[in-house]
Design an enzyme around this catalytic site. Structure first.
Site, PDB file in Angstrom:
ATOM      1  N   GLY A  91      29.439  12.738  60.531  1.00 32.42           N
ATOM      2  CA  GLY A  91      27.905  12.546  60.432  1.00 32.42           C
ATOM      3  C   GLY A  91      27.589  13.975  59.972  1.00 32.42           C
ATOM      4  O   GLY A  91      26.040  14.077  59.592  1.00 32.42           O
ATOM      5  N   GLU A 113      35.516  13.307  63.359  1.00 36.65           N
ATOM      6  CA  GLU A 113      36.061  12.486  62.256  1.00 36.65           C
ATOM      7  C   GLU A 113      34.784  12.932  61.266  1.00 36.65           C
ATOM      8  O   GLU A 113      34.121  11.887  60.738  1.00 36.65           O
ATOM      9  CB  GLU A 113      35.974  10.850  62.772  1.00 36.65           C
ATOM     10  CG  GLU A 113      36.431  10.577  63.747  1.00 36.65           C
ATOM     11  CD  GLU A 113      36.262   9.232  64.407  1.00 36.65           C
ATOM     12  OE1 GLU A 113      35.285   8.721  63.955  1.00 36.65           O
ATOM     13  OE2 GLU A 113      37.054   8.826  64.990  1.00 36.65           O
ATOM     14  N   ARG A 147      31.940  12.674  54.954  1.00 38.43           N
ATOM     15  CA  ARG A 147      31.147  12.868  53.883  1.00 38.43           C
ATOM     16  C   ARG A 147      31.145  14.624  53.736  1.00 38.43           C
ATOM     17  O   ARG A 147      31.579  14.960  52.420  1.00 38.43           O
ATOM     18  CB  ARG A 147      29.611  12.848  54.284  1.00 38.43           C
ATOM     19  CG  ARG A 147      28.589  13.123  53.072  1.00 38.43           C
ATOM     20  CD  ARG A 147      27.083  13.086  53.702  1.00 38.43           C
ATOM     21  NE  ARG A 147      27.077  11.810  54.227  1.00 38.43           N
ATOM     22  CZ  ARG A 147      26.410  10.696  53.991  1.00 38.43           C
ATOM     23  NH1 ARG A 147      26.299  10.539  52.420  1.00 38.43           N
ATOM     24  NH2 ARG A 147      26.168   9.786  54.514  1.00 38.43           N
ATOM     25  N   CYS A 194      20.444  -4.410  34.231  1.00 38.31           N
ATOM     26  CA  CYS A 194      19.505  -4.973  34.119  1.00 38.31           C
ATOM     27  C   CYS A 194      18.834  -5.271  35.469  1.00 38.31           C
ATOM     28  O   CYS A 194      18.471  -6.263  35.945  1.00 38.31           O
ATOM     29  CB  CYS A 194      19.506  -6.434  33.549  1.00 38.31           C
ATOM     30  SG  CYS A 194      20.319  -6.209  31.909  1.00 38.31           S
ATOM     31  N   TYR A 197      31.516   8.372  49.391  1.00 43.18           N
ATOM     32  CA  TYR A 197      30.868   6.989  49.229  1.00 43.18           C
ATOM     33  C   TYR A 197      30.192   6.812  47.794  1.00 43.18           C
ATOM     34  O   TYR A 197      29.292   6.235  47.330  1.00 43.18           O
ATOM     35  CB  TYR A 197      29.467   6.696  50.276  1.00 43.18           C
ATOM     36  CG  TYR A 197      29.857   6.937  51.626  1.00 43.18           C
ATOM     37  CD1 TYR A 197      30.907   6.120  52.286  1.00 43.18           C
ATOM     38  CD2 TYR A 197      29.621   8.259  52.365  1.00 43.18           C
ATOM     39  CE1 TYR A 197      31.344   6.516  53.617  1.00 43.18           C
ATOM     40  CE2 TYR A 197      30.160   8.534  53.591  1.00 43.18           C
ATOM     41  CZ  TYR A 197      31.027   7.638  54.209  1.00 43.18           C
ATOM     42  OH  TYR A 197      31.364   7.864  55.748  1.00 43.18           O
TER      43      TYR A 197
HETATM   44  C1  LIG Z   1      31.545   6.486  58.615  1.00 45.61           C
HETATM   45  C2  LIG Z   1      32.365   7.049  60.004  1.00 45.61           C
HETATM   46  C3  LIG Z   1      32.752   8.342  59.932  1.00 45.61           C
HETATM   47  C4  LIG Z   1      32.243   9.424  58.966  1.00 45.61           C
HETATM   48  O1  LIG Z   1      30.983   9.520  58.901  1.00 45.61           O
HETATM   49  P1  LIG Z   1      30.300  10.714  57.818  1.00 45.61           P
HETATM   50  O2  LIG Z   1      28.924  10.483  57.797  1.00 45.61           O
HETATM   51  O3  LIG Z   1      31.040  10.403  56.431  1.00 45.61           O
HETATM   52  O4  LIG Z   1      30.782  12.042  58.496  1.00 45.61           O
HETATM   53  C5  LIG Z   1      33.411   8.813  61.001  1.00 45.61           C
HETATM   54  N1  LIG Z   1      33.782   8.090  61.944  1.00 45.61           N
HETATM   55  C6  LIG Z   1      33.416   6.453  62.123  1.00 45.61           C
HETATM   56  C7  LIG Z   1      33.813   5.829  62.988  1.00 45.61           C
HETATM   57  C8  LIG Z   1      32.810   6.288  60.839  1.00 45.61           C
HETATM   58  O5  LIG Z   1      32.488   4.924  60.904  1.00 45.61           O
END
Ligand SMILES: *Cc1c(COP(=O)(O)O)cnc(C)c1O
Length: 413
Positions: free
Chosen positions: A235, A270, A273, A339, A368
């Protein structure tokens, strides 16, 4: 001190070498994804350094390309996967299945079957589930290995205001049920962790709310007790707008640590992005310039099939005329050949006066981006080149029309 921990916290579109970009466009055609593997490495290392005692996994879904996965594996990252295909691609890129974490969200049977098979020979694999039903389905398959419970923190951060509450309930079990679910899960599996993915695209303005959600999750972890790890997901955002400041990961790491508080379990994160977003851009060539009284419409060969984030999330992506960056800026709308009026990358945006054949760069496309690319309008997906220092390598060839048609069957076939 490992290289990269002192790398700049953001890479702006103006930091890319325009001459090199123009020659890549000439050589490989457009639209073209350009991925900088050195930047991927730097981003991972900077993030990892901000959480010294934590376990940092890369969330593969942001960009599952083999070049990214193997670069990160070489840099020492572990990988979090949210689907069967991601697990398989991580293994193909060289990941030890024992180090993988699989986050199962409404997992199709074939995904669970694959994960359970993989875990049979690799007992280090961890499956995270956010519904009692998913745990039952794991048990039905004879699985009794490592699991984590995904909880719903009840607070959304980042660009979550766009997501309806009903959709939020899709992820994780309510935290009030965590202790109860933990007891039943412990009977059947090796419960090793608690998991929550609390937001997306979090920048400094959202950090307080993000940390409040992390506090909640950590409180739940203390209540459940006896865990190997608490995983707070990803996140962490990057600035898409030129004037937005980046996260300073050092202080962010300390704030997150403080929000977690005393915990007899290892912290896990985790990021997706954060690791890849500013490490990739798209090169696209101008094919049409239409100057009408109200605006100038610049037609390019990239479209929402190449990068869907502007159409899907109203996302802002920086755009630069890399063929002629020093021209007078002109306020333009940039759109592709699809279009639908959703196929615009920007409106009223100052861009150095674009002419036909100019190459424009669309920045921050690493997360993404290719991952959400489609073949809409029978458009083959673009090629992707990776640069790493002075090296350049084609890592995904441009699709041909036959790739678009490959699975079609004629009657009688
Ligand atoms: C999408 C996701 C992430 C990564 O989120 P980012 O916003 O790209 O850092 C981490 N853990 C889980 C379970 C996710 O679904």
């Amino acid at each position: 001190m490992s290289a990269g921990t002192h790398s700049p916290p953001v890479r702006r579109l103006t930091d890319w070498d325009e001459r090199r970009l123009c020659s890549l466009a000439a050589r490989h055609g457009t639209p073209l994804y350009v991925l900088d593997l050195a930047r991927v490495r730097e981003n991972y290392r900077r993030f990892d350094a901000a959480f010294p005692e934590a376990h940092v996994m890369y969330a593969a879904k942001a960009h599952t390309g083999r070049a990214v996965l193997s670069t990160l594996l070489d840099a020492g990252a572990d990988i979090e996967c949210a689907a069967r295909g991601e697990l398989q691609r991580a293994v193909d890129a060289g990941a030890d299945p024992n180090s993988l974490q699989y986050t199962a969200v409404n997992p199709p049977a074939r995904d669970l079957d694959y994960a359970v098979d993989l875990a049979a020979g690799n007992p280090g694999l961890t499956v995270t589930a956010g519904a009692r039903d998913t745990f039952d389905r794991l048990a039905e398959r004879g699985y009794d290995g490592r699991v984590a419970i995904r909880i719903n923190p009840g607070i959304g951060t980042g660009h979550h205001e766009k997501v309806a509450t009903g959709k939020d309930a899709k992820f994780g079990i309510p935290r009030e049920q965590a202790a109860d679910v933990a007891a039943s899960v412990r009977d059947r599996f090796d419960l090793v962790g608690l998991h929550a993915h609390v937001g997306s695209g979090v920048l400094s303005g959202d950090l307080a709310e993000h940390c409040r959600a992390i506090e909640r999750v950590a409180t739940t972890a203390r209540r459940v007790g006896d865990l190997e790890f608490l995983d707070i997901g990803g996140g962490f955002g990057v600035p898409y707008r030129e004037d937005e400041p980046p996260l300073e990961m050092g202080p962010v790491g300390k704030r997150v640590r403080a929000a977690v508080g005393d915990l007899d379990a290892r912290l896990a994160l985790e990021p997706g992005r954060y690791v890849v977003a500013d490490a990739e851009l798209i090169l696209t060539r101008v094919n049409t310039v239409k100057r009408v009284p109200e605006t100038t419409v610049v037609g390019v060969d990239a479209s929402l099939a190449t990068l869907v984030r502007p159409a899907m999330f109203d996302a802002y992506h920086p755009i630069r005329n890399v063929s002629a960056p020093d021209r007078e800026p002109e306020s333009v709308a940039v759109g592709g050949p699809c279009c639908t009026s959703a196929d615009v990358f920007c409106t009223d945006r100052p861009v150095a006066r674009p002419e036909r054949e100019a190459v424009l760069a669309i920045g921050n496309a690493g997360a993404y981006g290719y991952e959400l690319a489609s073949q809409f309008h029978s458009q083959p997906r673009p090629a992707e080149v990776a640069i790493d220092g002075t090296e350049t390598r084609l890592v995904r060839r441009r699709e041909q029309l036959q790739d678009v048609c490959r699975v079609e069957q004629s009657p009688g076939e």
